[in-house]
Design a protein around this motif. Structure first.
Motif, PDB file in Angstrom:
ATOM      1  N   GLN A  45       7.178 -11.620  -1.276  1.00  0.00           N
ATOM      2  CA  GLN A  45       5.761 -11.360  -1.029  1.00  0.00           C
ATOM      3  C   GLN A  45       4.966 -12.658  -1.022  1.00  0.00           C
ATOM      4  OE1 GLN A  45       4.648  -8.535  -4.040  1.00  0.00           O
ATOM      5  NE2 GLN A  45       5.448  -6.791  -2.902  1.00  0.00           N
ATOM      6  N   GLN A  46       5.297 -13.593  -1.922  1.00  0.00           N
ATOM      7  CA  GLN A  46       4.611 -14.878  -1.954  1.00  0.00           C
ATOM      8  C   GLN A  46       4.903 -15.684  -0.696  1.00  0.00           C
ATOM      9  OE1 GLN A  46       6.041 -16.499  -5.645  1.00  0.00           O
ATOM     10  NE2 GLN A  46       4.420 -15.533  -6.857  1.00  0.00           N
ATOM     11  N   ASP A  48       5.722 -14.402   2.250  1.00  0.00           N
ATOM     12  CA  ASP A  48       5.011 -13.723   3.335  1.00  0.00           C
ATOM     13  C   ASP A  48       3.525 -14.070   3.326  1.00  0.00           C
ATOM     14  OD1 ASP A  48       7.397 -12.573   4.098  1.00  0.00           O
ATOM     15  OD2 ASP A  48       6.976 -10.632   3.143  1.00  0.00           O
ATOM     16  N   LYS A  49       2.937 -14.138   2.138  1.00  0.00           N
ATOM     17  CA  LYS A  49       1.510 -14.482   2.023  1.00  0.00           C
ATOM     18  C   LYS A  49       1.260 -15.908   2.496  1.00  0.00           C
ATOM     19  CE  LYS A  49      -2.288 -14.751  -1.243  1.00  0.00           C
ATOM     20  NZ  LYS A  49      -2.699 -14.658  -2.637  1.00  0.00           N
ATOM     21  N   ALA A  50       2.134 -16.844   2.122  1.00  0.00           N
ATOM     22  CA  ALA A  50       1.986 -18.239   2.548  1.00  0.00           C
ATOM     23  C   ALA A  50       2.127 -18.363   4.062  1.00  0.00           C
ATOM     24  CB  ALA A  50       3.008 -19.116   1.841  1.00  0.00           C
ATOM     25  N   TYR A  52       1.493 -16.006   6.258  1.00  0.00           N
ATOM     26  CA  TYR A  52       0.306 -15.395   6.861  1.00  0.00           C
ATOM     27  C   TYR A  52      -0.874 -16.358   6.818  1.00  0.00           C
ATOM     28  CZ  TYR A  52      -3.571 -12.246   7.727  1.00  0.00           C
ATOM     29  OH  TYR A  52      -4.691 -11.676   8.247  1.00  0.00           O
ATOM     30  N   GLU A  53      -1.080 -17.010   5.667  1.00  0.00           N
ATOM     31  CA  GLU A  53      -2.207 -17.934   5.554  1.00  0.00           C
ATOM     32  C   GLU A  53      -2.036 -19.137   6.472  1.00  0.00           C
ATOM     33  OE1 GLU A  53      -2.525 -18.807   1.404  1.00  0.00           O
ATOM     34  OE2 GLU A  53      -3.426 -16.858   0.945  1.00  0.00           O
ATOM     35  N   HIS A  56      -2.790 -17.811  10.041  1.00  0.00           N
ATOM     36  CA  HIS A  56      -4.140 -17.305  10.236  1.00  0.00           C
ATOM     37  C   HIS A  56      -5.134 -18.129   9.410  1.00  0.00           C
ATOM     38  CE1 HIS A  56      -1.455 -13.889  11.087  1.00  0.00           C
ATOM     39  NE2 HIS A  56      -2.332 -13.612  12.033  1.00  0.00           N
TER      40      HIS A  56
END
Length: 102
Positions: A45-46, A48-50, A52-53, A56
């Motif tokens: 999840q971390q 994936d979040k990195a 995404y950031e 975007h």
């Protein structure tokens, strides 16, 4: 001498000896394995979040890299304004904490 652990399957009720999965219904019964799987999920999840950031960026970051010079100036101005306001907010929070601490 190693002790054998008897683990009862929560799904079918069969007792298993030193197994990660139930021998009858193949349900995960090992607490250690469950913790490992949860840790892997948190790491994913971390990541994936990195990703995404990175894919975007916010408005100021996009404007700072824009090909048109006027938009780049607006992006740097917006970025600088955000940084100044954040610095003032952090200073005020520090000051209030120091006053409250005595």
């Amino acid at each position: 001498m190693a002790t054998k652990r008897m683990i009862r399957c929560p799904k079918c009720g069969i007792f298993n000896t030193d197994k990660e999965y139930c021998t009858n219904c193949n349900t995960l019964i090992s607490h250690q394995k469950k913790v490992e799987i949860r840790a892997e999920n948190v790491k994913q999840q971390q990541v994936d979040k990195a990703i995404y950031e990175k894919e975007h960026p916010n408005l100021a970051e996009r404007l700072k890299k824009h090909p048109f010079w006027l938009y780049r100036i607006a992006g740097w101005f917006l970025y600088s304004t955000i940084m100044i306001i954040s610095t003032i907010g952090a200073g005020l929070a520090w000051f209030i904490a120091m006053v409250a601490a005595g």
